[in-house]
Design a protein around this motif. Structure first.
Motif, short mmCIF file in Angstrom:
data_model
loop_
_atom_site.label_atom_id
_atom_site.label_comp_id
_atom_site.label_asym_id
_atom_site.label_seq_id
_atom_site.Cartn_x
_atom_site.Cartn_y
_atom_site.Cartn_z
N SER A 128 -0.56 -5.89 5.03
CA SER A 128 -1.71 -6.57 4.40
C SER A 128 -1.95 -7.95 5.01
N MET A 152 -2.41 1.25 1.92
CA MET A 152 -2.58 1.87 0.60
C MET A 152 -1.65 3.08 0.44
N ALA A 199 -4.90 -4.36 -4.65
CA ALA A 199 -3.67 -3.57 -4.48
C ALA A 199 -2.43 -4.47 -4.52
N GLU A 210 2.21 3.56 -2.17
CA GLU A 210 2.51 4.64 -3.12
C GLU A 210 3.81 5.35 -2.78
N GLU A 257 -5.72 -0.51 6.65
CA GLU A 257 -5.93 -0.52 5.20
C GLU A 257 -5.50 0.81 4.59
N LYS A 317 -10.29 -4.91 -1.90
CA LYS A 317 -9.39 -3.79 -2.23
C LYS A 317 -7.93 -4.13 -1.94
N ILE A 318 -7.71 -4.83 -0.84
CA ILE A 318 -6.34 -5.20 -0.47
C ILE A 318 -5.77 -6.17 -1.49
#
Length: 195
Positions: free
Chosen positions: A91, A73, A104, A77, A69, A100-101
């Motif tokens: 993922s 993340m 995102a 970016e 994870e 959260k995944i």
């Protein structure tokens, strides 16, 4: 007297043998009890070790998921579209229930500048579609997409998920005058399939 003496010897010999037999059985009883006790201890230790091993495996699995994870993340970016694609692919290896995944991936679908990354995000979001917030996020994303390829990917996803609530968003898309003929055709077929 002779008969009494022989009878006493026989009784004495038989009582001695009876006593030995009883003693032997009592020794065997103690032996059996000891064997059962030791077997119980061993079985208890084996089950205890098994429980500890299961817990260690669960802890390691949780750590691996957490590391993936964090890596996902971080890669989302990255400036490189290839790295962001890698993040979306990672993922797919993570639990579907991770909020959260999913969040995102929805951000990626709506904001990533690369069309291929957004298409991959659509595919990955299908795995998280058991969540109502993911489904509504995908539906809300339909009118935000300018790329015909992403629009088609979303149309395919909505058909796969049988998401009838997406029909209104697709109708809004059809109001665009400059829409590609093939995309218009695909969306019209999607609306028919979902009605």
């Amino acid at each position: 007297e002779e008969k009494k003496s022989k009878s006493a010897k026989i009784t004495s010999i038989s009582s001695v043998w009876m006593k030995r037999i009883q003693d032997g059985f009592s020794h065997y009883k103690i032996g059996y009890a000891a064997v059962i006790f030791i077997a119980g201890l061993l079985a208890g230790n084996i089950f205890d070790l098994s429980g500890k091993q299961d817990q260690k495996i669960d802890n390691l699995t949780a750590e691996v998921h957490q590391m993936r994870e964090i890596m996902m993340m971080s890669l989302l970016e990255n400036d490189s579209p290839i790295e962001r694609l890698r993040a979306v692919n990672i993922s797919n290896e993570l639990p579907e229930s991770d909020h959260k995944i999913a969040e995102a991936l929805l951000q990626t679908l709506n904001k990533d500048p690369n069309v291929n990354v957004r298409i991959a995000a659509v595919d990955a979001l299908i795995n998280h579609a058991s969540s109502p917030s993911v489904r509504s996020g995908m539906i809300n994303s339909i009118t935000k997409q300018e790329s015909p390829l992403v629009q088609i990917a979303l149309a395919d996803a909505m058909i796969a998920l049988q998401e009838r609530e997406s029909v209104d968003q697709f109708r809004k898309l059809l109001e665009q005058d400059d829409m590609n003929y093939n995309v218009r055709n695909k969306i019209e077929h999607t609306i028919l399939a979902l009605n």
